[in-house]
Each structure stands twice: as C-alpha cells, then as structure tokens.
Design a protein around this motif. Sequence first.
Motif, mmCIF file in Angstrom:
data_model
loop_
_atom_site.group_PDB
_atom_site.id
_atom_site.type_symbol
_atom_site.label_atom_id
_atom_site.label_comp_id
_atom_site.label_asym_id
_atom_site.label_seq_id
_atom_site.Cartn_x
_atom_site.Cartn_y
_atom_site.Cartn_z
ATOM 1 N N ILE A 287 0.813 -1.215 0.000
ATOM 2 C CA ILE A 287 0.000 0.000 0.000
ATOM 3 C C ILE A 287 0.847 1.266 0.000
ATOM 4 O O ILE A 287 0.359 2.358 0.226
ATOM 5 N N GLN A 288 2.128 1.123 -0.251
ATOM 6 C CA GLN A 288 2.969 2.303 -0.468
ATOM 7 C C GLN A 288 3.060 2.521 -1.975
ATOM 8 O O GLN A 288 3.149 1.555 -2.723
ATOM 9 N N PRO A 289 3.025 3.786 -2.412
ATOM 10 C CA PRO A 289 3.179 3.995 -3.861
ATOM 11 C C PRO A 289 4.483 3.364 -4.362
ATOM 12 O O PRO A 289 4.520 2.793 -5.443
ATOM 13 N N VAL B 218 -6.454 1.088 -3.813
ATOM 14 C CA VAL B 218 -5.793 2.238 -3.195
ATOM 15 C C VAL B 218 -4.830 2.888 -4.191
ATOM 16 O O VAL B 218 -4.796 4.108 -4.350
ATOM 17 N N LEU B 219 -4.073 2.046 -4.887
ATOM 18 C CA LEU B 219 -3.082 2.567 -5.820
ATOM 19 C C LEU B 219 -3.731 3.222 -7.038
ATOM 20 O O LEU B 219 -3.190 4.160 -7.617
ATOM 21 N N ASP C 13 -6.676 4.743 -7.176
ATOM 22 C CA ASP C 13 -7.645 5.798 -6.876
ATOM 23 C C ASP C 13 -7.306 7.124 -7.547
ATOM 24 O O ASP C 13 -8.172 7.794 -8.095
ATOM 25 N N GLY C 14 -6.007 7.480 -7.525
ATOM 26 C CA GLY C 14 -5.596 8.749 -8.111
ATOM 27 C C GLY C 14 -6.015 8.879 -9.564
ATOM 28 O O GLY C 14 -6.414 9.959 -10.016
ATOM 29 N N ILE D 9 3.332 0.419 -6.515
ATOM 30 C CA ILE D 9 2.903 0.533 -7.915
ATOM 31 C C ILE D 9 3.693 -0.398 -8.831
ATOM 32 O O ILE D 9 3.102 -1.166 -9.585
ATOM 33 N N MET E 111 -13.631 7.771 -1.686
ATOM 34 C CA MET E 111 -13.197 6.436 -1.281
ATOM 35 C C MET E 111 -12.984 6.377 0.228
ATOM 36 O O MET E 111 -12.264 7.187 0.813
ATOM 37 N N LEU E 112 -13.656 5.437 0.852
ATOM 38 C CA LEU E 112 -13.395 5.127 2.253
ATOM 39 C C LEU E 112 -13.417 3.626 2.313
ATOM 40 O O LEU E 112 -14.465 3.009 2.256
ATOM 41 N N LEU E 113 -12.246 3.036 2.379
ATOM 42 C CA LEU E 113 -12.167 1.613 2.118
ATOM 43 C C LEU E 113 -11.317 0.961 3.171
ATOM 44 O O LEU E 113 -10.251 1.449 3.510
ATOM 45 N N GLU E 114 -11.802 -0.142 3.679
ATOM 46 C CA GLU E 114 -10.970 -0.888 4.604
ATOM 47 C C GLU E 114 -10.055 -1.806 3.805
ATOM 48 O O GLU E 114 -10.485 -2.487 2.889
ATOM 49 N N VAL E 115 -8.777 -1.772 4.130
ATOM 50 C CA VAL E 115 -7.838 -2.648 3.430
ATOM 51 C C VAL E 115 -7.668 -3.908 4.265
ATOM 52 O O VAL E 115 -7.160 -3.846 5.378
#
Lengths: 71, 586
Positions: free
Chosen positions: B222-224, B326-327, B329-330, B228, B429-433
């Motif tokens: 979950i880090q860019p 998450v990645l 979303d942008g 990515i 976005m409000l998402l549980e990972v």
Amino acid sequence: MMPLAFGNKRSKYRVVKLPDSHLLKALGLRKGTEFTLESKHPFKGPVVVKVGCRCIAIDYDVARDILVEEV
Amino acid sequence: MKCHSSHTNKRNISDGKIKILLMGNPNVGKSVIFSKLTGVHVNSSNYAGTTVDYTIGDVSFGRQCGVMIDVPGVYTLDAISEAEKVAVNLLKEGADVIVCVLDATHLERNLDLAFQLKEYDIPIVYSLNLVDVAKRQGINIDVEKLSQELGAPVIPTIAIKNKGLIEILRAAMKLAEEECVPGSKLTDEERWDKIRDIVAKVQTRVQKKKVTFIEVLEDKTIQPWPGIPLALLVLAISLGVVVGGGKALRAVVLLPLVKDIIQPALTNLVSLVVPEGVFRNLLVGDYGILVIGIEWPLALILPYVFLFYVVFSFLEDSGYMPRIAVLADGVLRRMGIHGGNIIPLMLGYGCAVPAILGSRVANSYKERIIIAALVSFAIPCASQSAAFFALLGDRSIPALVFVYLLSVLVGLAVGTIVNRIVPGKSQPMLLEVPNLLWPDKDAFKKKIKLRMKNFLIDAEGPMMIGIVVASVIAETGILNEFSKLIEPLVEGWLGLPKEASLSLLLGIIRRELAVLPLLELDLNMLQLVVGSVIALFYLPCLSVFGVLTKEFSLKVSLLIVVATTTTAFLFGGVINQVGRLILGAM
Ligand SMILES: Nc1nc2c(ncn2[C@@H]2O[C@H](COP(=O)(O)OP(=O)(O)OP(=O)(O)O)[C@@H](O)[C@H]2O)c(=O)[nH]1
Ligand SMILES: [Mg+2]
C-alpha cells in the motif's frame, strides 16, 4: 493542528475534528482516535491510515477535511 | 441470470422453521460460514461488499430444522447504504436468533455492530471468527470474559477450516427457544466507551519481535513505492499466466481432445444416422455446427476464461484487490469513480454482466453509469480476449498490444466524458484494506467451478445459436444479400472483404463472435487490426444489453449501443484509411 492530507508518513496523529460522515464513524475514525499515517499517494490519491491493526484508505478530499494533531 | 454467481433463492420461510440471521461487519467470513453450514454455495472474497443481497439456506441440527440467512455485511444499522437497508429490514421482519460474526482481529469495531444488534429483542450467539489470523498477529482474546461481558455465548471459530461451526449451530438452536431481553439503547458515545472498556479487559496483544513476511508485504503493497511497480508486476504475471498458460493448455490438452477425440467421434456418429449431403455437411462439415460449435467455445475460448478466473479469484481471495484499489484511486477519481471500483472494472475483463451487477452496492447512479459505460465500451471480456489471442497472438504481438492499448486510452476518454455529462455526485473512497490471506483451497476450487459452470451455461447456448444462425444465413444466401447491402461500409470504408459482414451480424449475439469469423478469412495485417478494433468497440453482447436495460433503462442501453457502434466504425475506418495512406506512401 492540520488537515490529515498534509500529514507525514509514519507519524502518529490524533483526530481533532472530522466531518460528520457515517462511514468514517463506522470505520472507527472518531474524535480522539489515534492512528498512524501509513502511506500517501500521488495525484491526490488516498491517505492510508492504520487504526489499531487495520488499514483504512481515506479519499484525499475527505482527508483534507479531517483535522489532526501530532502525538 | 447471466454470468451471475450469487444465487438468491427466496423461499417462503414462515413454515415453522427456526429463522437464523447471520450478521456481522463486511469481510468477516459470514458467507464462508453460511456455505459450510447450509451447503448452499455463495460467493466469498477477501474484500468488503461481496454479498449485496441476502441468501437463504436450510440448516438442521439433530431434529431441529431452520433456515439461515446470509445478510450483507454492515458496519452500522443506520440504514443509509443499500446493504444496511437490507440488513435493517431483515431485522425488522424478526428472527428467532442472530449469529453475529466478529472478526477477532478487529474486535473493537466489530463490537460496535454487536451492541447495536443487542437493541433488538432477538437472542444472539457470537462467532469469534478468524482466530487463526488473530493468533498470527499476536492478538489474544479471553473468550470466557467476552462472553460474560456480552451476556451471551461466544464461540471461537475458524470458518474456512470448519472449526467451531457446529458449536455455533448448536448454540443458536438452543438460544432460539429462549426468551430475550433487549439491551438498553445507548448513545454512540456511551457505546464506544463501553466497548473500549470491554476490549481493554478481554484482549491482550503480545508484541512480536519478528515481523513476518506477510506483514512486510501488507505494508509494501500500500505504499506507492514499491506498491505501484509491484502491482504492475502482479498484473504482468497474471497476464502471462492467462495468455501463456492458455496457449499451452490449448495446444497440449484441448486441441488434441477436440480434434482427435470429440470431433472424429461426432463425425462417425452423425455419419451413421444422417445420410451424406447438405444436411450432414451442415452438422459435421468443415464449418459444421457440431465442429465449430465445439471447437470454438471449448478449444479456443475456455482455456483463457478458465485461467482468467483462476488468477482473478486468487487476487480476490488473497486480499490484494483493495490494495490495487488504493493505488488506482488517483487515476480513477479523474473519471468520477473512486479506486474501489477497480474491482468491478477488473471483473469486467472476465464478463461484463457480473461487473455491472457488482457495481450495485456502494455506488451512486452516476458512478454506476460510468462503470457500465467503461465495461461496455473498452473492456474486452475474457471470451473476446481469447478470440483476440487466437486471431492476433500467432500473427503479431505488436498488433495485439496496440488493440489493448487503444482500449485503455478510449476507456480513459469515455470515463472522462461520461463523468462530465452525467450529473450527480461521486462518492469519496473510504475503504478498509483487509489482511493478506492465503486463499482457502476448498473455497477457491468451488468458486472457480461455479464461475466456469456459469460461463459454460451462458456461453455455450448463445454460441451455438450464433453458429447455427451463421450456417443458415450462409446457406440460404441471406448473408450475400446483407453483405451487398453493407458493402460500401465494409469494403469501402473499412477495407475488409465483404464476408466480414458475418462478424458484424454475429457480434450482436456475443462479443467473441465478432472476432472468430475473421479467423476463417485470409486477412492482411492492416485488416486484422481494423477487424479487431471494430470487434473491440462493437456492440456489447445480448446479455449485457439485457442487464443494462434492467439495471438502468432502455434509453441508457440504446445510447451505449449507438455510441459503441459509432466508435467502432469510426476508429476502424480511420485506422484503415490512415494505414493505407502510410502503406501506400512506403
Ligand atoms: N484465515 C481465515 N480466513 C477466513 C476465515 N473466515 C473467512 N475467511 C476468509 O475471509 C474472507 C472473507 O469471507 P466472506 O465469507 O466473503 O466474508 P463476508 O462476511 O461474507 O463478507 P461480505 O459479504 O462482504 O459482508 C474470505 O477470503 C475467506 O476465505 C477464517 O476463520 N480464517
Ligand atoms: Mg458475504
């Protein structure tokens, strides 16, 4: 005090003020909740925070409306 | 329902059986428990919102019979989201007992719902699920104490290993007979204070010295950076497995099976019964219905579809999907949908129907239209991809890459445009990972079996119809007439031989049928690309048309049809004309 969206990775924060969102509350983000900022994403991507031991991804615009203070 | 995998069989359930509601937060294992106890398979995945509607199944324990209802997962009972409305309605209809599933790794948040459930006068038994994962994370919960605090039985379970589930059923059946005093109504703050107290009393955490590999992965993904590149690598590997594996499966297993065993057997059988002549040719001639009708779906399409679902289900069950969300979303938010919608979009690479249905849960009308448009326009389904691999894979990889690149670019454009013209708001976005989990073998196998069954049922019928239609219109000369009619379009503008009009006709039925007839024509490179591009954007298939009409309106589905078809001919034609200019100049 500052918006969550401007926080730093790996820093610990406490929620001071947050928009009245049903889902935010449901996910366990309330006034006074302490958490770690796990990651931020480019192009106004989400801010990922860790509350307890679970991660929540929060939309950038929402994260701008959440005010936090460092702990 | 086409390609749809959750079977909702609502029966009349007021026949004296004990009614059990299976409730809890999203992604805590309710559907797994339900499947194991009732034998009714429902889809489960490692992300929130897998169950949208409720499903009913029968359970029995000793002489007691009951019905169990798999309620969609919710965080609260505020009846704001669709899932919450369903849950609250079920509660209001009443039940004999609730099985409330708690995620042992997120006790605090899970208890929030538990206390809201206590306000209803229905007895509750708690399933403390995922204790295996909790243990791995160093979380220890005193079950006895928790049971005292809640004033109800608490049973530790590991749903995927079938541990504790019978005990749950036993306790539920016993409680169903008992009277129940509803808990007092608490304000949000009172409830949270109480929960914090309870958690402090019952939960202990050992700080582990060693960070496990999975934990490192959970963090890195979950880090860019390196998330990515990792995601791109995962996608590349997935693609490799599907394309490469599919090709191997086809060459080694399916083609020999079809060509050497099934087809000769059928030919012999038909030769015995049907006298030589047109009719026999129609059945088992070179392009006979029984020949192509088996070769196309079984040897050309099936291997890719199968591997797609293997890879997709793996990503789904491992908990990796929300990380991709998450990645992504942008990029996605630029098209008016939040990152979480990458899941229905990716599902669209399998089949558009479940993708469109799957967008139903958390999204606004606007977002649903955007997803539907993207899926119908620019996301080739697994069957169609298989046809592209067969058509272009052997001839030219750059052409294949070009087609997919074009689909992504057009997708981005479509998303941006639809976002502009459709009024309304998009949700943030409000998402549980979720935790990363190693998929459970049984559940994984079942899921793939179900998806393949759906594919075979949904695909084989229309495919056969398409092939029958094809041979009939070819035999009767209707095709010739039609070809003449649209010759200016096909030959003049698109530069394809006039027989390619068959693709346009069959493409109405299923997407891959717009591609497969091109296999039989002797096309040059430019024609291959033009044909593929047209097939790519051409009509969504009949099932998709049906779903679009049902989920939105006839107007919407007609609009999408007109828009996609126009795009198809526009792009196909332009590529042809430009290609010729370039080739001519060389
Ligand atoms: N390790 C482990 N995994 C589990 C257990 N129970 C469920 N899972 C996994 O957890 C994930 C979620 O399970 P589901 O049954 O889909 O969850 P659900 O509660 O139905 O979720 P929604 O339908 O979204 O409300 C799946 O990937 C399961 O395989 C367990 O006890 N241990
Ligand atoms: Mg479920």
